[in-house]
Design a protein around this motif. Structure first.
Motif, short mmCIF file in Angstrom:
data_model
loop_
_atom_site.label_atom_id
_atom_site.label_comp_id
_atom_site.label_asym_id
_atom_site.label_seq_id
_atom_site.Cartn_x
_atom_site.Cartn_y
_atom_site.Cartn_z
N UNK A 61 0.82 -1.21 0.00
CA UNK A 61 0.00 0.00 0.00
C UNK A 61 0.85 1.26 0.00
N UNK A 62 2.12 1.12 0.35
CA UNK A 62 3.04 2.25 0.36
C UNK A 62 3.83 2.36 -0.94
N UNK A 63 3.53 1.49 -1.90
CA UNK A 63 4.28 1.46 -3.15
C UNK A 63 3.39 1.77 -4.34
N UNK A 64 4.00 2.33 -5.37
CA UNK A 64 3.40 2.40 -6.70
C UNK A 64 4.11 1.35 -7.54
N UNK A 65 3.43 0.81 -8.54
CA UNK A 65 4.07 -0.23 -9.34
C UNK A 65 3.45 -0.34 -10.72
N UNK A 66 4.24 -0.85 -11.65
CA UNK A 66 3.82 -1.14 -13.02
C UNK A 66 4.05 -2.61 -13.27
N UNK A 67 3.02 -3.31 -13.75
CA UNK A 67 3.17 -4.74 -13.99
C UNK A 67 4.01 -4.98 -15.25
N UNK A 68 5.01 -5.85 -15.11
CA UNK A 68 5.88 -6.19 -16.24
C UNK A 68 5.38 -7.43 -16.97
N UNK A 69 5.08 -8.47 -16.23
CA UNK A 69 4.57 -9.70 -16.84
C UNK A 69 4.03 -10.61 -15.75
N UNK A 70 3.37 -11.66 -16.18
CA UNK A 70 2.81 -12.65 -15.26
C UNK A 70 3.23 -14.03 -15.73
N UNK A 71 3.57 -14.90 -14.80
CA UNK A 71 3.98 -16.25 -15.17
C UNK A 71 3.59 -17.26 -14.10
N UNK A 72 3.77 -18.51 -14.41
CA UNK A 72 3.36 -19.59 -13.51
C UNK A 72 4.38 -19.80 -12.39
N UNK A 73 3.87 -20.31 -11.29
CA UNK A 73 4.71 -20.80 -10.20
C UNK A 73 4.92 -22.30 -10.41
N UNK A 74 6.12 -22.78 -10.10
CA UNK A 74 6.43 -24.20 -10.26
C UNK A 74 6.99 -24.77 -8.96
N UNK A 75 6.62 -26.01 -8.69
CA UNK A 75 7.25 -26.74 -7.62
C UNK A 75 8.54 -27.33 -8.18
N UNK A 100 7.46 -3.65 -11.51
CA UNK A 100 8.49 -2.66 -11.22
C UNK A 100 7.87 -1.71 -10.20
N UNK A 101 8.43 -1.65 -9.00
CA UNK A 101 7.79 -0.91 -7.90
C UNK A 101 8.71 0.15 -7.32
N UNK A 102 8.09 1.20 -6.77
CA UNK A 102 8.84 2.28 -6.12
C UNK A 102 7.97 2.88 -5.02
N UNK A 103 8.58 3.60 -4.12
CA UNK A 103 7.87 4.17 -2.97
C UNK A 103 7.01 5.34 -3.41
N UNK A 104 5.77 5.36 -2.93
CA UNK A 104 4.87 6.46 -3.24
C UNK A 104 5.45 7.77 -2.71
N UNK A 105 5.28 8.82 -3.49
CA UNK A 105 5.75 10.13 -3.06
C UNK A 105 7.18 10.45 -3.44
N UNK A 106 7.90 9.48 -4.04
CA UNK A 106 9.27 9.72 -4.48
C UNK A 106 9.21 10.55 -5.77
N UNK A 107 9.69 11.77 -5.70
CA UNK A 107 9.61 12.69 -6.85
C UNK A 107 10.94 12.87 -7.56
N UNK A 108 11.88 11.98 -7.31
CA UNK A 108 13.19 12.10 -7.92
C UNK A 108 13.07 12.10 -9.44
N UNK A 109 13.80 12.99 -10.08
CA UNK A 109 13.70 13.17 -11.53
C UNK A 109 14.01 11.89 -12.30
#
Length: 284
Positions: A148-162, A257-266
């Motif tokens: 909830x404290x992060x912003x993120x963009x989904x890159x891809x989705x894949x299966x989990x394997x045992x 790809x995730x980053x902290x909300x409120x980070x305004x670094x250029x």
């Protein structure tokens, strides 16, 4: 520098997001420009030549001086806004689309410097929130309230394997992951509540959870026939012929790809905006 530090073409290529062929061409070009062989190569070993050791020491010293100078200039002009530090999980594979974007960004935005930090432990959310990195490529976990404290963009989705060794009891006759319901499952660097949630998701008993100090240690336990672990489709161990992988359809992995909300670094804002535009273009 990366190859000289690792003395391993596979590892260096992975860290640089190059193919081994592309890395070999870059090294050959550099050796031609310098007029010296920098590396000795044989089928199982890579080492620095004497000339390579001299150049490596010189390059390292040059980098140290440049970084010192950069820090001094940054104090005058606040140029640290052009540096972006991104965390990446050691065993998490990256899709070709990400590699294409990264190389394109370096061309489009030469004013920015991207520095990657490779982590053996999977808690990259904590690394972002405590300021160890400014962003990270990680697995989205809806059960982790810290997202909830992060912003993120989904890159891809894949299966989990045992993932389990081929010689583990019962593996050769197993047809599905649930045929191995009682196998111990190794987790590393994972909060207990996250591990328990994951086990409920795949229908395994929480009593099967085992903890190790690192992802590599977990894979060692698998190699020693002590149990199994959970990996993604793109993990680097998929090419190991001694291992067997059983897909778990109910447990999909969303890599973001995730980053902290409120980070305004250029550098971060530019990178995330370009990444979003790149992904939208690929969708169209």
């Amino acid at each position: 520098m990366t190859l000289a530090d690792t003395l391993n073409f596979t590892e260096a290529a992975r860290k640089l997001f190059f193919t081994q062929q592309a890395l070999s061409k870059q090294i050959a070009k550099l050796e031609q420009e310098l007029g010296s062989d920098l590396f000795q190569r044989d089928r199982n070993h890579v080492s620095l030549t004497r000339e390579g050791e001299i150049y490596h020491a010189a390059f390292r010293e040059s980098m140290r001086l440049v970084l010192e100078a950069r820090e001094e200039v940054a104090k005058l002009h606040d140029l640290d806004s052009t540096l972006l530090t991104i965390g990446h999980l050691e065993m998490l594979g990256l899709p070709q689309a990400w590699k294409e974007f990264y190389h394109s960004f370096c061309v489009w935005r030469p004013e920015f410097e991207i520095r990657f930090l490779t982590f053996r432990e999977p808690d990259l959310v904590g690394a972002i929130l405590n300021g160890e990195v400014e962003a990270a490529i990680l697995i989205y976990k809806p059960e982790d309230c810290r997202f909830s404290d992060l912003s993120y963009t989904e890159l891809y989705e894949e299966s989990t394997n045992l993932c389990v060794h081929a010689d583990y009891p019962g593996v050769r006759s197993a047809k599905h992951y649930y045929d191995l319901m009682n196998v111990p499952i190794f987790f590393s660097g994972t909060r207990p509540e996250d591990a328990e949630h994951r086990m409920r998701e795949i229908g395994f008993p929480s009593e099967s959870i085992r903890y190790t100090s690192s992802l590599s240690a977990g894979m060692l336990e698998v190699e020693l026939l002590k149990g199994a672990t959970l990996v993604s489709d793109s993990c680097e161990f998929r090419n190991n012929s001694n291992l067997r992988f059983f897909p778990i359809p109910s447990a999909r992995m969303r890599v973001v790809f995730a980053w902290k909300k409120g980070n305004t670094k250029k550098a971060l804002n530019t990178f995330t905006n370009d990444l979003s535009s790149f992904l939208k273009t690929r969708e169209n």
